[in-house]
Enzyme design. Structure first.
Site, mmCIF file in Angstrom:
data_model
loop_
_atom_site.group_PDB
_atom_site.id
_atom_site.type_symbol
_atom_site.label_atom_id
_atom_site.label_comp_id
_atom_site.label_asym_id
_atom_site.label_seq_id
_atom_site.Cartn_x
_atom_site.Cartn_y
_atom_site.Cartn_z
ATOM 1 N N GLN A 27 44.335 46.035 47.794
ATOM 2 C CA GLN A 27 44.298 46.284 46.448
ATOM 3 C C GLN A 27 45.740 46.510 45.901
ATOM 4 O OE1 GLN A 27 41.386 49.215 44.998
ATOM 5 N NE2 GLN A 27 42.118 49.227 42.975
ATOM 6 N N PHE A 28 46.485 45.374 45.552
ATOM 7 C CA PHE A 28 47.794 45.570 44.993
ATOM 8 C C PHE A 28 47.974 46.709 43.841
ATOM 9 C CE2 PHE A 28 46.253 42.644 41.868
ATOM 10 C CZ PHE A 28 47.066 42.902 40.553
ATOM 11 N N THR A 29 46.836 46.913 43.008
ATOM 12 C CA THR A 29 46.996 47.902 41.874
ATOM 13 C C THR A 29 47.334 49.448 42.328
ATOM 14 O OG1 THR A 29 44.874 48.451 41.785
ATOM 15 C CG2 THR A 29 45.642 46.291 40.343
#
Length: 150
Positions: free
Chosen positions: A78-80
């Site tokens: 999850q890059f966010t």
């Protein structure tokens, strides 16, 4: 590297309408990888997660680790998690690692978690549009940032 650890009684990830990973009791781990992450971050975070005492003992006290309760892991990239919201209303993801850096680190994290847990883990698919479902047990949610070890 940022890990969001959620103690779950069940969790699953669906990609293109098909369930790709599913666990019962265990940890759903959201993993954010940044450019500066290294093998050291992977090893430290994996050990921390597998040995984190967030499961109840016979007295109802969070005193048992994932390894001790025989729980599973569902790992979701999850890059966010590296979103910067300092300016304006549109998050910036400049700190998140590009796929050419993040994918090898993600794959190394899978291998390290499996080695530390001594069994296979479930995963999503890096970069895919995933639908994640979980029942957070407790609720227990812990954020761990390898850049804040000390």
């Amino acid at each position: 590297m940022i890990g969001v650890v959620q103690r779950v009684s069940e969790a699953s990830v669906t990609i293109n309408g098909a369930v790709e990973g599913k666990i019962g009791t265990g940890i759903m781990l959201l993993l954010g990888i940044e450019e500066a992450d290294t093998q050291e971050d992977i090893e430290w975070l994996s050990r921390k997660i597998v040995n984190l005492r967030i499961f109840n003992d016979d007295d109802g006290v969070m005193n048992r680790s994932l390894a001790e309760v025989g729980g599973d892991i569902l790992l979701i990239s999850q890059f966010t998690l590296h979103a910067s919201t300092k300016k304006g209303n549109r998050p910036s993801y400049i700190k998140a690692a590009r796929p050419d850096v993040a994918i090898p680190l993600y794959e190394k994290m899978i291998a390290r978690l499996q080695a530390d847990l001594q069994r296979e883990i479930e995963t999503g698919e890096f970069g895919a549009d995933m639908k994640v479902a979980l029942v957070n047990d407790g609720p227990v949610t812990i954020i761990i940032d390898t850049k804040n070890k000390a």
